[in-house]
Design a protein around this motif. Structure first.
Motif, PDB file in Angstrom:
ATOM      1  N   ARG A  24      11.404  74.433  67.479  1.00 29.63           N
ATOM      2  CA  ARG A  24      11.727  73.321  68.375  1.00 29.63           C
ATOM      3  C   ARG A  24      12.762  73.727  69.421  1.00 29.63           C
ATOM      4  O   ARG A  24      13.349  72.883  70.085  1.00 29.63           O
ATOM      5  CB  ARG A  24      12.215  72.125  67.548  1.00 29.63           C
ATOM      6  N   TRP A  90      24.064  65.748  57.923  1.00 29.92           N
ATOM      7  CA  TRP A  90      22.956  65.401  57.010  1.00 29.92           C
ATOM      8  C   TRP A  90      23.027  66.320  55.803  1.00 29.92           C
ATOM      9  O   TRP A  90      22.913  67.509  55.975  1.00 29.92           O
ATOM     10  CB  TRP A  90      21.621  65.626  57.699  1.00 29.92           C
ATOM     11  N   CYS A 194      12.723  61.364  54.042  1.00 28.42           N
ATOM     12  CA  CYS A 194      13.442  61.905  55.201  1.00 28.42           C
ATOM     13  C   CYS A 194      13.409  60.878  56.321  1.00 28.42           C
ATOM     14  O   CYS A 194      12.322  60.397  56.686  1.00 28.42           O
ATOM     15  CB  CYS A 194      12.813  63.211  55.669  1.00 28.42           C
ATOM     16  N   ALA A 195      14.578  60.514  56.814  1.00 27.85           N
ATOM     17  CA  ALA A 195      14.706  59.592  57.942  1.00 27.85           C
ATOM     18  C   ALA A 195      13.939  58.300  57.716  1.00 27.85           C
ATOM     19  O   ALA A 195      13.271  57.789  58.613  1.00 27.85           O
ATOM     20  CB  ALA A 195      14.259  60.269  59.234  1.00 27.85           C
ATOM     21  N   HIS A 281       9.795  68.347  58.814  1.00 28.31           N
ATOM     22  CA  HIS A 281      10.185  66.930  58.838  1.00 28.31           C
ATOM     23  C   HIS A 281      11.694  66.782  58.881  1.00 28.31           C
ATOM     24  O   HIS A 281      12.229  65.902  59.572  1.00 28.31           O
ATOM     25  CB  HIS A 281       9.624  66.215  57.610  1.00 28.31           C
ATOM     26  N   ALA A 284      12.807  67.708  62.450  1.00 31.85           N
ATOM     27  CA  ALA A 284      12.419  66.657  63.403  1.00 31.85           C
ATOM     28  C   ALA A 284      13.251  65.399  63.204  1.00 31.85           C
ATOM     29  O   ALA A 284      13.666  64.748  64.175  1.00 31.85           O
ATOM     30  CB  ALA A 284      10.932  66.338  63.251  1.00 31.85           C
ATOM     31  N   GLY A 285      13.516  65.047  61.948  1.00 29.29           N
ATOM     32  CA  GLY A 285      14.288  63.842  61.675  1.00 29.29           C
ATOM     33  C   GLY A 285      15.730  63.956  62.153  1.00 29.29           C
ATOM     34  O   GLY A 285      16.276  63.017  62.741  1.00 29.29           O
ATOM     35  N   LEU A 287      16.900  65.958  64.552  1.00 29.36           N
ATOM     36  CA  LEU A 287      16.934  65.995  66.021  1.00 29.36           C
ATOM     37  C   LEU A 287      16.694  64.610  66.603  1.00 29.36           C
ATOM     38  O   LEU A 287      17.307  64.243  67.611  1.00 29.36           O
ATOM     39  CB  LEU A 287      15.899  66.982  66.530  1.00 29.36           C
ATOM     40  N   ALA A 288      15.814  63.828  65.977  1.00 29.28           N
ATOM     41  CA  ALA A 288      15.584  62.461  66.462  1.00 29.28           C
ATOM     42  C   ALA A 288      16.842  61.617  66.307  1.00 29.28           C
ATOM     43  O   ALA A 288      17.151  60.762  67.147  1.00 29.28           O
ATOM     44  CB  ALA A 288      14.427  61.828  65.681  1.00 29.28           C
ATOM     45  N   ALA A 289      17.600  61.843  65.231  1.00 31.08           N
ATOM     46  CA  ALA A 289      18.825  61.091  65.000  1.00 31.08           C
ATOM     47  C   ALA A 289      19.906  61.447  66.024  1.00 31.08           C
ATOM     48  O   ALA A 289      20.825  60.652  66.260  1.00 31.08           O
ATOM     49  CB  ALA A 289      19.345  61.347  63.581  1.00 31.08           C
ATOM     50  N   ARG A 291      19.310  61.926  69.193  1.00 28.50           N
ATOM     51  CA  ARG A 291      18.949  61.412  70.528  1.00 28.50           C
ATOM     52  C   ARG A 291      19.488  59.998  70.746  1.00 28.50           C
ATOM     53  O   ARG A 291      19.654  59.245  69.813  1.00 28.50           O
ATOM     54  CB  ARG A 291      17.429  61.427  70.701  1.00 28.50           C
TER      55      ARG A 291
END
Length: 291
Positions: A24, A90, A194-195, A281, A284-285, A287-289, A291
């Protein structure tokens, strides 16, 4: 963007996570919490290996090495300090503390109204004997090390005479009602949350009532229903875990019970029976947190 990865060693899990972040376009800097330092002369009050020019955008805690009470407390203190500095952690120290101490996990689960076996945590053999004498006539109990993992040190308690001396358990007796499956087999389920979503799951099947993979249990693919999925997500949420391995056992009446919530779960056995990338996962989780 740079992500700190707290590890013991650069093992299979660490390599999977680093590859997932690299895919990523994110640089991951692995470090050991034992090498981090409080330094009040530093602009942030912390000195983290690999981050001489500032703090990471986030820290993913894969593992915290064992040590003395003082050593572990200081390492958790570093995680607390990172959160206070606005770094996404995390799982953060609060979630880790709630999950590492099984009695605290049981309290949070029960307080949230989540089905978990009746549990007692007491100090001293005399107090444990009172629990055993009162509860064993109804059915056996499971004695677990308060801070144990991977199925080590579990004992089935059918009478007070089965209780080990206090030095074996550090003076604390964590006792949980034994829940039989009612099928004549020994198995439970690990759901990886996850997330806020269950991203993978497996059945752990064993020849004995101890179903941990490290103790020889076989891993099988498993597709949880909505009831079990919701239970796992709620269990992770109630202890504040952004990602977690939730262990669930279904009794003979078909009722699911949450046994444990693991805030630093391994997933090597799980990855063997699922096509989804667990590390992907997690990356991705997180990195989404951010943003």
């Amino acid at each position: 963007m740079r992500i700190g990865l707290a590890i013991d060693t650069e093992d299979w899990h660490a390599r999977r996570l680093m590859r997932a972040f690299a895919a990523r376009g994110i640089t991951v800097v692995p470090f050991r919490l034992s090498d981090a330092a409080f330094d009040t002369g530093h602009p942030h009050g912390l000195a983290l290996p690999g981050f001489d020019d500032g703090l990471p955008n986030a820290v993913l805690v894969r593992s915290i090495s064992g040590g003395s009470f003082e050593e572990v407390t200081r390492r958790l203190g570093v995680l607390h300090a990172l959160r206070e500095q606005g770094v996404l952690v995390w799982n953060d120290a609060r979630a880790i503390e709630r999950c590492v101490d099984k009695s605290t996990t049981s309290f949070f689960l029960a307080h949230a109204g989540i089905a978990t076996p009746p549990t007692w945590a007491v100090e001293g053999q005399a107090a444990a004997l009172k629990v055993a004498d009162r509860e064993c006539p109804t059915g056996p109990l499971v004695l677990k090390p308060l801070f144990g993992s991977q199925g080590r040190g579990l004992r089935l308690i059918t009478t007070g005479a089965d209780l080990p001396p206090p030095e074996i358990v550090g003076g604390v007796y964590y006792l949980q009602r034994y829940i039989p499956t009612g099928t004549g087999t020994f198995h439970d389920h690990r759901l990886f949350v996850c997330a806020g979503s269950v991203v993978a799951a497996m059945t752990r099947q064993a020849e004995t009532w101890v179903t941990n993979v490290r103790q020889g249990a076989q891993t099988l693919p498993f597709q949880p229903d909505s009831r079990m999925t919701d239970l796992a997500i709620r269990a992770a949420s109630c202890v504040g875990a952004a990602y977690a391995g939730v262990d669930i056992l279904v009794d003979g009446d078909g009722r699911p019970w949450v046994l444990e919530v693991n805030s630093m779960p391994g997933w090597k056995g799980l990855q063997r029976v699922t096509a989804t990338s667990v590390a992907g996962h997690i990356a991705a989780g997180l990195l989404a947190a951010l943003r």
